[in-house]
Each structure stands twice: as C-alpha cells, then as structure tokens.
Design a protein around this motif. Structure first.
Motif, PDB file in Angstrom:
ATOM      1  N   ASP A 293       0.805  -1.222   0.000  1.00  0.00           N
ATOM      2  CA  ASP A 293       0.000   0.000   0.000  1.00  0.00           C
ATOM      3  C   ASP A 293       0.839   1.274   0.000  1.00  0.00           C
ATOM      4  N   TRP A 374      -9.366   2.873   6.382  1.00  0.00           N
ATOM      5  CA  TRP A 374      -8.488   1.714   6.483  1.00  0.00           C
ATOM      6  C   TRP A 374      -8.666   1.025   7.828  1.00  0.00           C
ATOM      7  N   LEU A 378      -3.676  -2.188   6.875  1.00  0.00           N
ATOM      8  CA  LEU A 378      -2.629  -1.178   6.769  1.00  0.00           C
ATOM      9  C   LEU A 378      -1.813  -1.050   8.043  1.00  0.00           C
TER      10      LEU A 378
END
Length: 767
Positions: A293, A374, A378
C-alpha cells in the motif's frame, strides 16, 4: 427456547468448501442473526433485546465502533452485532458447578468456541497456587488476594493493567486513575495490537491520533478509498453508509489482497429492493499484494504531481497549492521523494498493472472530496506507520483534510477502544494529561513510560512483571507468538481477568488466578445512587450514552466501575484522597471529573443528555488547525518498503472469519468465503498452490520464518484454492497467532506485524 451449550468440542478436521460469495447481508444474514440469537436468548428475549441495540435510549452494541446515524432504523444492528449481543445476553450460565467439573488443565484443551459457548460467568472464581480447579470466593476475598499481591511488589511497575475496547469511558477513566495513583503507567491495551500505527502516524502528521471525518462526510464525498479493510464482516453497518454515499454519486476504490463479498455488493436488509437485489459498491478493485500500500500511494502522489506539472494540468487543481502553502510543512522533501517513485518497483510491490493504477489516478483527479478508510490491513506491518503517513501525504496534496466530505478515516474495531485511549488508557501519556490529573486529584502520577502489549509480554517473560490484571478481553488469544505469550503469563504471580464469559486466558494462568464476573452492556446497572448509564466514543469521535435494560445474569455481578472503585479502596487505603466510594455510587460524579481533566468533555453530564450525544473537538477537521510540533500538517518522506519473499514462500495475513469478532468465535463457518464447519484452513492462490504442489483439499503445516531462526508451526491446515493476490495467503487468528514473532513489530508503533508473516507450507501429517 434457548439451546444448551455444546458438551464436547465439535470436530473440525473436514471443513466443507464452496466458492466465495459475491454479495453480503440480505436474507441469509437476517436468518443467521435470528437463528443464533434464538439459540442463545430464546424468542422473546431476542426480540426485546435486539430492538434496543444502538437506539438512543438503549445500549451501545458491544461489537464494532461504527457510528450510529442521527435517524435510527428500528433494527439498528448488523449480523455480527446481533451475534455479539446474543453472546452477552445468553441464558446459558457458568456456575461454580461447572468449574468443579472441569480442571484448568481440561479447560486448556478446549477450543475458544467451546469455552465461549458455555455462557455467562456468575461468581468470582479463584485458582489457588497448586490447585487444579477454580473455586468460588466472595468479592471481598478476591479483592484481598489482589491487594496482597499488589502491595507486596517491589515496585508498582511490576504490575500490568491491560484494557479491552469494551470498557466504558467511566470505567476506563477510573482504571487509569487507580493504576497511576498506585504508581505505574503500565497500561497496555488492545489498541497496541491494532490501530496504534494509525495513532502514531496521525499524531505526527496532523496532530491528533484520530480520524478527521464524521459519518455525514461519507455522504458528501466524491471518492472513498477503502484500503486493507473488510467491512462486510468486521464493520457491517459501514456498508449502509457506503450504499448511501454511492446513491449520492460517490465512487469507491477497494484496495485489498482478497476480494470481499461486502465490498462487491451489499444487500441492505432494511429495504425490499436491498434485501433481494442490493447495490454494487466497488467501482475499481485493486487486488494489491500484502504490504504494497505504501508503494501504491507513493506512486499516486508522483502521478498527481506530474499532472500538476504538465501543461494540461496547469491550473487544473491537481494539487491544492493554496492549502499546502498555508497549512503544511515539509512539502519540498516530500515532493523530492514522491517524484523518485519507480513504476517497476511499484508494480512489483503491489502486483497491480499500469492500467489499474492509471484508472485509480483518473478517479482521484476527478474527485474534489476524497476520504481514505483503512483498518488492520494497513496497520499490522513493519512499515505500517510510513504507509499511513503516505496516505496522509496523498490527502494533503489535494487539500483533502479539514473540509466536508474529505479526510482520514481509520475504522476502529471495538466499540469503545477509541474512548479508552481518550480516557487515558495509554502507556505513554502526554505531560499535559498527567498535569491535569495531578491538579484534579492531588497526587503526583508517574511520569516514566510504561509497557505496551509487546513489552508487557517481555516483562512477564523476564520476571520484571509479576501481576497481570485485565479489564476485559482475551489477552492470551489476542497476542502474538502464542507459545511465548502463554509461557510468559504462567510466570506471573497472579493473573486477574474481569470478564463476562469464559475464554482461553482463564485457562493460562499465573501461580494464582482470579476471574471477576462483570455486568455486560445489555444489563441494568443499579448502584447506591440509582440506575446508572455509561458512555462510549465511536470511531468518529462521537460520545453518547449506553443504558442496559436486562436483569443481570447473576446477583453476584459487579459493574466495571464498581470493581475498580472497590479494588482501589482496598489497595490504596485511607491514604487516597480520591472519593472512590462516591464514584461507585454515582457515575455522574466520574463524568464531572472527566470534564475537568480531559479537553472536549466540558459540561459532560449536560451534553451527554442529548440523545444524539456530542462530537469531540478535532482541530484539523473543525478549523484546519494542526497541533503538531511544527504547528502545521506535516508531509513526510520515508523510503518505500514492502515485504520481499524468498522463493517458495508465501506472505500470510491473519484475519477473521465471518462467524468471529476479534477472538470471540460465534461459529465455525465463514459464509462469505465459502467455508463451513472448520477454521483450520489456509487460502492460497491456485497458481501459487500449483507451483508449490498443493492440491485443493490437501493438508499442510504453516511454518513461520523470521530472522531469529525459531521454528513456529501451525499444523494441520486444509488448503483452499482461493482468489488471493499472487504470493499471498490468508488464515484465521487466533489459530495462526503462533506464527507471529513477538519481536516482529511495526516501527514506531510496536504493533505486531500480523498481516505480513513469511511462511513455508509443508505437507501435514493430516494427509
């Protein structure tokens, strides 16, 4: 009529597997919710209880922290919320007779599912040193045992006070107050294992470790990016908000290694059309490789800058230069790093194509108001903090913090986990908070930093901590490196758990152990000052009241504020000037003190009387003021990181099944992923499986590999060919927590890196 608990553990050695679903909720979710609720509560109690969940005059769901809309549905709960309520409001009971029939050694062999299904705890239980079984004890004896151990420590820092996210604001404030008056900042909590990375990144970049959006902002957004999150299972009511946002014209990009049914299509059970047809949610699915990410957002930032630089981008507003000039710091260093982002490296890190990233860029540039949501996907990597900082860079670049319909949205996983941190449950408290505590209560709180979860486990392992006290939760099952954690717990002199139900942590004990049964959210709380209510803070900083209505599961239960207040009186004695007895009788007096200590809670009792509650102040959101070290929002420029796999290995993420909430196992199915009657499964991309010689339905041992050379093995997992990202695999926790090294943590936040575990798959003896 409610069903009886299982007498023996169900056999899970032959899970049934079908293809994954492509829609969430709908009629199956309604039927499953009601069936499980009826099994635990019976028909009448199910109806009376579920209709009070998340209502303005009812109780806050003990599940996730998603906020309630201003206008509530009659049924303002989701499938997993119904399961959470049913587990707490169950008619099943765990009495002293149960403990007489089961040794601790026997309980340690049972699954978490079996333990949880036995029902509500009813009396304080004590395991004496050398004893085989817990025995009932009076509350006063329980407090005497705890006081004996705490006052006998060489230092207050030999005690650990853990907190689960279910704890109310009032209980959390009293708990940290007691710990600090006792003399320690050892206040590890479940945030250390989940959104600590979010808080670390956001505090540095925008000056507050919380999300910057309210629920209404989602409805105003042009683009919502959902990254590393599975709302359909973990925050199902979020799907309603996304559906409403879509109806208002928003686009949605989903970034995740697994396709998840809830983000494909949501069948809203509140409407006939939603129930049967549903609404497609995701406009662009980026099936990213685990841990890629940061590289993705870094490249998007490069491309946004390039668009701004180009002739076609001149004056197009690709970059909000006015916002950057007035409100940010570090822009030049950031742009230098962003412009250096490499396409080939990004494609390797993410597993995406140029076409997919270009399409994402087009959607980003077309949006005037963008939100990024998120969760654990993450936050649980070595490089999680720089990843979230890069998300902030992405939003700052186009002025998407501090205006309606835009901002950061870390979605918390437990109903008051954010509130607990606001109340001071933190091992590294701010000096200003300690100053306010000292001024209000007249004692000098300790100033040195305490232990977080990982450091607390090390402290027990190394005999630096002797007493472990848990306010809720299932610490043993939630923590990493299971064998190390359990061995550490067994070295303690005393372990204490304030709980509503049995879990594995009650079977992995110190030399002595106590289980203290407490009221649940669903239950009426009567104290000397009359009927009480508590408050919670949701994932978006809204504070509101929660009032239980059911009769307590046992006459022997105490509320969490009562437990803390009585323990404090017993441990601190007459030397304490804190009015603990007053706090126990009337929680309004606790809220009065909170109002004087914690900014944003002024006039707390009057404001919480509003049925909608109130929003805590958030300087970046409310006034584009950023209380950071520089006084501005900070761009950052960290090197791009992503996991690199040795040949023949896979990158494993641990995750929940749909019949699960955190470490609570409601059932043995994962309906949306096509798994039935079993949890020991590993999801592997079919191409990876063929290269590794793993047939669908074969059995494998998962063997973790890390730099310490220790073999960590989770045996007997059924291989399921599944559309994961290439090179990536997934399996359920807590069964796979054994593979997560204690020292494999995120930089800065020290959160266990449970979403990026390098594993090799070896043929299992189960074959």
């Amino acid at each position: 009529m409610a069903g009886k608990p299982p007498q023996s553990d169900p056999v899970q050695d032959a899970p049934q597997v079908a293809g994954p679903k492509h829609a969430a909720a709908g009629l199956p979710a309604v039927g499953h919710s009601l069936r499980m609720a009826q099994q635990q509560m019976g028909v009448k109690r199910t109806a009376l209880t579920l209709l009070r969940v998340n209502q303005k005059d009812g109780f806050d769901c003990p599940g996730c922290a998603w906020p309630e809309p201003e206008h509530r549905h009659t049924a303002e709960f989701c499938e997993n919320g119904a399961k959470a309520v049913a587990e707490e409001a169950t008619l099943r009971r765990v009495t002293p007779d149960f403990f007489a029939a089961h040794t601790v050694a026997d309980l340690a062999t049972r699954s978490g599912y079996w333990l949880g299904q036995q029902g509500r705890l009813t009396q304080p239980m004590y395991l004496a040193e050398g004893a085989e079984r817990y025995e009932a004890v009076p509350w006063e004896r329980a407090f005497d045992i705890i006081a004996e151990e705490l006052t006998g420590l060489a230092s207050p820092d030999e005690a650990l006070f853990y907190t689960s996210g279910r704890t109310s604001n009032e209980a959390a404030f009293l708990y940290q107050l007691f710990a600090r008056e006792f003399g320690t900042n050892n206040l590890p909590d479940c945030s250390n294992m989940c959104h600590e990375s979010s808080g670390s990144a956001l505090n540095e970049t925008i000056g507050i470790g919380k999300g910057s959006v309210l629920l209404e902002d989602l409805y105003k957004a042009d683009l919502i990016i959902v990254a590393g999150q599975n709302p359909g299972t973990n925050h199902p009511r979020m799907l309603s908000a996304l559906e409403k946002a879509k109806a208002g014209g928003a686009k949605i990009i989903t970034v995740n290694p697994l396709p998840e049914a809830g983000m494909e299509r949501f069948k809203n059970p509140q409407t006939p059309q939603g129930m049967f047809k549903g609404a497609a949610l995701t406009d662009l699915f980026l099936q990213i490789r685990i841990g890629g990410d940061q590289a993705l957002f870094r490249l998007l930032n490069k491309l946004i800058l390039a668009e701004s630089d180009s002739a076609s981008g001149a004056g197009s507003g690709a970059v909000d230069q006015a916002f950057i000039d007035e409100h940010t710091h570090g822009y030049e260093e950031f742009t230098e790093a962003a412009r250096a982002a490499d396409w080939d490296e990004t494609l390797t890190a993410t597993g995406l194509t140029r076409e997919q990233i270009d399409e994402a860029l087009r959607m980003v540039l077309a949006s005037e108001r963008t939100i990024v949501c998120w969760a654990m996907g993450l936050t649980q990597h070595k490089h999680s903090v720089p990843t979230i900082r890069e998300v902030v860079n992405f939003l700052l670049l186009r002025g998407n913090i501090g205006r309606p319909g835009a901002g950061v949205c870390p979605v918390r996983g437990h109903s008051n986990v954010q509130g607990d941190r606001t109340m001071g449950i933190f091992e590294r408290p701010a000096p200003a908070f300690l100053d306010a505590l000292e001024k209000e209560f007249g004692f000098a709180p300790p100033r040195g930093h305490g232990y977080d979860v990982v450091r607390a486990i090390r402290a027990m392992r190394d005999d630096k901590a002797k007493v472990f006290f848990a306010m809720g939760g299932n610490f043993v099952s939630a923590s990493p490196d299971t064998e190390v954690t359990e061995a550490a717990m067994r070295r303690a002199r005393l372990t204490v758990h304030v709980s509503t139900k049995l879990n594995r942590s009650h079977a992995v004990t110190g030399a002595r152990a106590l289980i203290l049964p407490t009221l649940g959210r669903t239950e009426r709380d009567l104290q000397g000052g009359g009927e009480q209510f508590v408050t919670v803070e949701d994932s978006m900083g809204m504070v509101h009241a929660s009032r239980g209505r059911l009769e307590p599961a046992s006459e022997h239960l105490l509320s969490e504020p009562a437990i803390v207040s009585r323990l404090a009186r017993r441990v601190l004695g007459d030397e304490s000037r804190t009015p603990w007895e007053e706090f126990e009788k009337d929680y309004a007096t606790v809220r009065d003190r909170i109002a004087r200590v914690i900014p944003g809670f002024e006039d707390f009792n009057a404001r919480v009387a509003d049925p909608n509650g109130f929003a805590l102040p958030h300087a970046p959101r409310d006034e584009r003021r950023f209380p950071t070290a520089t006084g501005k929002a900070n761009f950052t420029a960290a090197p791009v990181e992503y996991p690199k796999l040795p040949k023949g290995r896979l990158l494993l993420q641990t995750l929940r099944s749909h019949d699960q909430y955190n470490t609570t196992i409601y059932g043995l199915d994962d309906r949306y992923r096509g798994i039935k009657n079993g949890r020991r499964v590993v999801l592997v991309n079919p191409e990876d499986a063929r290269e590794l010689g793993l047939a669908d339905g074969s059995y494998t041992d998962l063997v973790g590999e890390w730099k310490d050379g220790v073999e960590r093995r989770a045996p007997g997992f059924r291989v399921v060919h599944y559309p994961t990202a290439r090179g990536c695999a997934a399996a359920y926790y807590p069964e796979t927590n054994v593979l997560v090294p204690l020292d494999a943590t995120a930089d800065t936040s020290n959160t266990p890196a449970s979403k990026s575990v390098v594993v090799r798959l070896e043929q299992s003896a189960a074959n």
